[in-house]
Design an enzyme around this catalytic site. Structure first.
Site, PDB file in Angstrom:
ATOM      1  N   ARG A   1       1.335  -1.387   0.026  1.00 29.28           N
ATOM      2  CA  ARG A   1       0.095   0.208   0.320  1.00 29.28           C
ATOM      3  C   ARG A   1       0.823   1.568   0.054  1.00 29.28           C
ATOM      4  NH1 ARG A   1      -4.054  -2.948   3.476  1.00 29.28           N
ATOM      5  NH2 ARG A   1      -5.379  -3.587   2.617  1.00 29.28           N
TER       6      ARG A   1
ATOM      7  N   LYS B   1       3.123  11.450 -10.427  1.00 28.78           N
ATOM      8  CA  LYS B   1       2.237  11.036 -11.607  1.00 28.78           C
ATOM      9  C   LYS B   1       3.097   9.386 -12.227  1.00 28.78           C
ATOM     10  CE  LYS B   1      -0.549  13.911 -14.474  1.00 28.78           C
ATOM     11  NZ  LYS B   1      -1.313  14.902 -15.224  1.00 28.78           N
TER      12      LYS B   1
ATOM     13  N   GLU C   1       9.224  20.497 -23.855  1.00 25.83           N
ATOM     14  CA  GLU C   1       8.478  20.208 -22.393  1.00 25.83           C
ATOM     15  C   GLU C   1       9.682  21.744 -21.731  1.00 25.83           C
ATOM     16  OE1 GLU C   1       6.165  18.741 -21.387  1.00 25.83           O
ATOM     17  OE2 GLU C   1       5.852  17.176 -22.261  1.00 25.83           O
TER      18      GLU C   1
ATOM     19  N   LYS D   1       7.264  23.579 -12.986  1.00 29.11           N
ATOM     20  CA  LYS D   1       6.268  22.961 -12.473  1.00 29.11           C
ATOM     21  C   LYS D   1       5.724  21.937 -11.243  1.00 29.11           C
ATOM     22  CE  LYS D   1       5.261  17.779 -13.184  1.00 29.11           C
ATOM     23  NZ  LYS D   1       4.970  16.687 -14.450  1.00 29.11           N
TER      24      LYS D   1
ATOM     25  N   GLU E   1      -4.643  17.818 -10.293  1.00 24.76           N
ATOM     26  CA  GLU E   1      -5.408  17.749 -11.035  1.00 24.76           C
ATOM     27  C   GLU E   1      -6.741  18.043 -11.355  1.00 24.76           C
ATOM     28  OE1 GLU E   1      -3.332  15.894 -14.428  1.00 24.76           O
ATOM     29  OE2 GLU E   1      -5.078  16.587 -15.710  1.00 24.76           O
TER      30      GLU E   1
ATOM     31  N   ARG F   1      -3.498  22.500 -12.440  1.00 25.43           N
ATOM     32  CA  ARG F   1      -2.140  21.377 -13.327  1.00 25.43           C
ATOM     33  C   ARG F   1      -2.652  20.494 -14.828  1.00 25.43           C
ATOM     34  NH1 ARG F   1       0.704  16.252 -10.011  1.00 25.43           N
ATOM     35  NH2 ARG F   1       1.651  15.982 -12.042  1.00 25.43           N
TER      36      ARG F   1
ATOM     37  N   ASN G   1      -0.349  20.160 -19.617  1.00 25.75           N
ATOM     38  CA  ASN G   1      -0.945  19.718 -20.805  1.00 25.75           C
ATOM     39  C   ASN G   1      -1.421  20.101 -21.825  1.00 25.75           C
ATOM     40  OD1 ASN G   1      -1.673  16.529 -19.245  1.00 25.75           O
ATOM     41  ND2 ASN G   1      -3.795  17.986 -18.874  1.00 25.75           N
TER      42      ASN G   1
ATOM     43  N   HIS H   1      -0.409  18.510 -25.485  1.00 22.85           N
ATOM     44  CA  HIS H   1      -0.316  17.537 -25.726  1.00 22.85           C
ATOM     45  C   HIS H   1      -1.892  16.837 -25.773  1.00 22.85           C
ATOM     46  CE1 HIS H   1       2.382  17.664 -22.906  1.00 22.85           C
ATOM     47  NE2 HIS H   1       2.917  16.704 -22.165  1.00 22.85           N
TER      48      HIS H   1
ATOM     49  N   HIS I   1      -0.844  13.968 -28.508  1.00 17.32           N
ATOM     50  CA  HIS I   1      -1.346  12.599 -28.597  1.00 17.32           C
ATOM     51  C   HIS I   1      -2.020  12.375 -29.689  1.00 17.32           C
ATOM     52  CE1 HIS I   1      -3.238   9.247 -25.757  1.00 17.32           C
ATOM     53  NE2 HIS I   1      -3.900   9.058 -26.752  1.00 17.32           N
TER      54      HIS I   1
ATOM     55  N   HIS J   1       7.829  10.934 -28.542  1.00 21.30           N
ATOM     56  CA  HIS J   1       6.112  12.081 -27.619  1.00 21.30           C
ATOM     57  C   HIS J   1       6.841  13.930 -27.531  1.00 21.30           C
ATOM     58  CE1 HIS J   1       3.364  13.316 -24.661  1.00 21.30           C
ATOM     59  NE2 HIS J   1       4.951  13.296 -23.199  1.00 21.30           N
TER      60      HIS J   1
END
Ligand code: GLY
Length: 368
Positions: A121, A143, A185, A227, A237, A242, A246, A249, A253, A267
């Site tokens: 956990r 993330k 980025e 960041k 988010e 946050r 993106n 993105h 994507h 990417h």
């Protein structure tokens, strides 16, 4: 060396940025490696390049590295590798208070972080990012995820690392294309919220990519600080802050999905193109001056990143690209929030974007 605090409530941690941190790993961990055995997850390429440095750093300080060396590539972010890594951590008798080291790019950081999140956990882990993209983005902010047949990063958890060590020496051995992709980025932080930093990128981006050490430290530390501020304000988010990360993105994507997440478009390259598209679409809607969008595209092109989707010669139309967007995990009550710009450094979350309008815009871009 720069030290950047990430002020997550109750679980603050540091990101250290400088050349040679892997060789000095143990002192930089400042007592966070509690036991003689230290579990380390990496991939075969990173192990070949940096395994000996890390091995020496640990053994010289009386630790015993226990390596788990995975295949390189996005395919490693799978249920199978997650299960096998968790089983391995359990066999290693890792306790919650132990730190697992993640030595690698985004794939290794995401997989190891997720394995750490669910083992007993939640165990601690330390990010040792070895790509520019991982240093300025994925290693910071907690993330973690794997991919499934339904899409990328759809299964994961927010699980903050206990420390991030961004060793700038690793950038010297990165392939040039990967370095440039990571730079997208860096530019993202400028476009999100800092026109002055965009001017810095204009002036220094090429020299930073060419290897100037001081410029590299500034760019990486600036990006991480940008960041860290956003993540501290909106860890999960939920407030829209946050979500600014993106930028580029959603378009990116769709392009990655259309090109099957292959090396045809890395990417960071997709994000670079996505940011140009976000700027141009913003200008088309009269939100941002056309000159600003042209400036974004000119900078992206000047550092050798792709800036025109027509140059990709894709065999698709705008509606096929927007179809990929429908599977985006940012979909919210049937609508897709988009990051648009009022100017350079003025990104905002728009909830009134029609996918049909995006498809028409993309048709124009595909024919440019
Ligand atoms: N890479 C986007 C985020 O960390 O939120």
């Amino acid at each position: 060396m720069a030290v950047i605090p990430v002020d997550i409530a109750g679980r603050p941690y540091e990101v250290r940025v400088g050349a040679g941190l892997l060789a000095e790993l143990v002192p930089h961990c400042r007592g966070q490696l509690r036991k003689r055995p230290v579990p380390i997850v990496t991939d075969a390429n990173v192990h070949a390049a940096w395994g000996a440095v890390v091995e020496t750093a640990l053994t010289a300080s009386g630790h015993e590295p226990h390596w788990r060396i995975l295949p390189p590539g996005e395919g490693t972010k799978s249920w199978e590798q997650l299960a096998a890594t968790v089983d391995w951590l359990l066999a290693e008798e890792v306790e919650r208070g132990d730190n697992i080291l993640a030595l690698g790019g985004g794939v290794i950081g995401d997989l190891t972080g997720f394995a750490a999140a669910i083992t007993k956990r939640g165990c601690r882990f330390i990010q040792l990012p070895t790509s520019l993209l991982a240093q300025v983005d994925s290693s910071v902010g907690g993330k973690t995820a794997i991919n499934t047949p339904a899409g990328k990063n759809l299964v994961g958890a927010f699980h903050q690392p206990s420390l991030v060590l961004a060793d700038l020496a690793v950038l010297d051995t990165l392939p040039e294309r990967e370095l440039r992709a990571g730079y997208a980025e860096v530019v993202k932080y400028a476009l999100i919220g800092d026109a002055d930093f965009f001017a810095w990128c204009d002036m220094n981006g090429a020299a930073m990519l060419a290897g100037d050490a001081a410029l590299r430290e500034y760019a990486v530390a600036y990006s991480i600080a940008a960041k860290a501020k956003i993540v501290a304000e909106d860890e999960h988010e939920t407030t829209g802050i946050r979500a600014l990360l993106n930028l580029g993105h959603t378009f990116g994507h769709a392009l990655e999905a259309e090109t099957h997440f292959s090396d045809f478009l890395l990417h960071g390259e997709a994000v670079a193109l996505g940011m140009v598209l976000a700027a141009r679409y913003s200008a088309r809607r009269g939100l941002m001056p056309r000159a600003g969008a042209d400036h974004v595209a000119a900078h992206i092109a000047a550092v050798g990143l792709p800036s025109e989707i027509s140059a990709l010669r894709l065999d698709c139309d705008g509606s096929e690209l927007t179809a990929h967007m429908l599977h985006d995990k940012k979909m919210d009550a049937g609508t897709l929030p988009f990051l648009l710009m009022r100017g350079i450094g003025e990104t905002f979350l728009a909830r009134d974007v029609e996918l049909g309008d995006i498809a028409a815009f993309l048709d124009e871009e595909l024919r440019r």
